[in-house]
Design a protein around this motif. Structure first.
Motif, PDB file in Angstrom:
ATOM      1  N   LEU A  20      45.184  41.025  35.181  1.00  0.00           N
ATOM      2  CA  LEU A  20      44.809  42.430  34.481  1.00  0.00           C
ATOM      3  C   LEU A  20      45.264  43.574  35.223  1.00  0.00           C
ATOM      4  CD1 LEU A  20      40.935  41.511  34.077  1.00  0.00           C
ATOM      5  CD2 LEU A  20      42.671  41.949  32.385  1.00  0.00           C
ATOM      6  N   ALA A  21      45.581  43.687  36.404  1.00  0.00           N
ATOM      7  CA  ALA A  21      46.114  44.776  36.972  1.00  0.00           C
ATOM      8  C   ALA A  21      47.636  45.137  36.586  1.00  0.00           C
ATOM      9  CB  ALA A  21      46.202  44.944  38.264  1.00  0.00           C
ATOM     10  N   SER A  23      48.965  43.798  34.012  1.00  0.00           N
ATOM     11  CA  SER A  23      48.990  43.925  32.475  1.00  0.00           C
ATOM     12  C   SER A  23      48.523  45.723  32.411  1.00  0.00           C
ATOM     13  CB  SER A  23      47.906  43.202  31.647  1.00  0.00           C
ATOM     14  OG  SER A  23      48.300  41.882  31.665  1.00  0.00           O
ATOM     15  N   THR A  24      47.763  46.108  32.924  1.00  0.00           N
ATOM     16  CA  THR A  24      47.248  47.594  32.837  1.00  0.00           C
ATOM     17  C   THR A  24      48.708  48.376  33.322  1.00  0.00           C
ATOM     18  OG1 THR A  24      45.170  46.953  33.244  1.00  0.00           O
ATOM     19  CG2 THR A  24      45.823  49.334  33.696  1.00  0.00           C
ATOM     20  N   ALA A  27      51.106  48.364  30.541  1.00  0.00           N
ATOM     21  CA  ALA A  27      50.782  49.115  29.454  1.00  0.00           C
ATOM     22  C   ALA A  27      50.876  50.586  29.585  1.00  0.00           C
ATOM     23  CB  ALA A  27      49.432  48.733  28.925  1.00  0.00           C
ATOM     24  N   LEU A  28      50.575  50.969  30.662  1.00  0.00           N
ATOM     25  CA  LEU A  28      50.597  52.546  31.235  1.00  0.00           C
ATOM     26  C   LEU A  28      52.426  52.861  31.309  1.00  0.00           C
ATOM     27  CD1 LEU A  28      48.091  52.698  33.951  1.00  0.00           C
ATOM     28  CD2 LEU A  28      47.938  53.685  31.490  1.00  0.00           C
TER      29      LEU A  28
END
Length: 173
Positions: A20-21, A23-24, A27-28
């Motif tokens: 998740l980190a 992916s975040t 995305a950023l």
């Protein structure tokens, strides 16, 4: 990640949080790249608009100088040719704003339309599709403009016929 009480997460849970980190972060980073690309595109469009305005101003300046420097009959012919060149540039710019080239038929019809030749019903344009890049379009536009201008001066005796063909090797003839 949040746990309401002290807890030792499993390796699977740790991997999920890491995924998740990542992916975040991706995305950023993508959002940042999209913002940068959008800004660059906006700047490029502004520069292109400025170049169009400068080219148009240059055409007007040349036309003004022609009227000040040349006899009236020469200035008229010269400014007609300059206007044709400006029209060719404008047609090509419009097309290249949305695609990689301009079709020869569109270019020829645009040039003839700018001279009012097509409206007389004496023009026949025929040929297969052939995409031209900017340099090819400008060169051919000038040629078509010059030939059509000469034909119009001579009164279009019998009409004006423009045709071309494309051979199997995609070379124009």
């Amino acid at each position: 990640a949040y746990w309401a009480s002290t807890y030792q997460p499993t390796d699977y849970e740790i991997e999920i949080v890491k995924t998740l980190a990542r992916s975040t972060a991706a995305a950023l980073e993508n959002a940042k790249l999209v913002a940068m690309l959008s800004h660059s595109l906006a700047q490029a469009e502004l520069r292109q608009g400025e170049l169009r305005r400068r080219a148009e101003n240059a055409y007007w300046a040349v036309q003004s100088l022609a009227h000040l420097s040349l006899p009236a009959e020469w200035a008229g012919d010269f400014t007609t040719r300059i206007a044709g060149l400006a029209h060719t540039h404008e047609a090509i710019d419009r097309k290249l704003a949305t695609q990689s080239g301009i079709d020869i038929r569109e270019l020829v019809q645009s040039e003839l339309g700018a001279l009012g030749a097509e409206g007389r019903g004496l023009v026949h344009v025929e040929g297969g599709p052939l995409m031209l890049d900017r340099a090819q379009g400008i060169a051919l536009g000038i040629v078509v403009n010059e030939l059509a201008t000469s034909a119009l001066k001579d009164g279009l005796q019998g009409g004006l016929e423009v045709n071309w063909r494309v051979d199997r090797d995609r070379k124009s003839t």
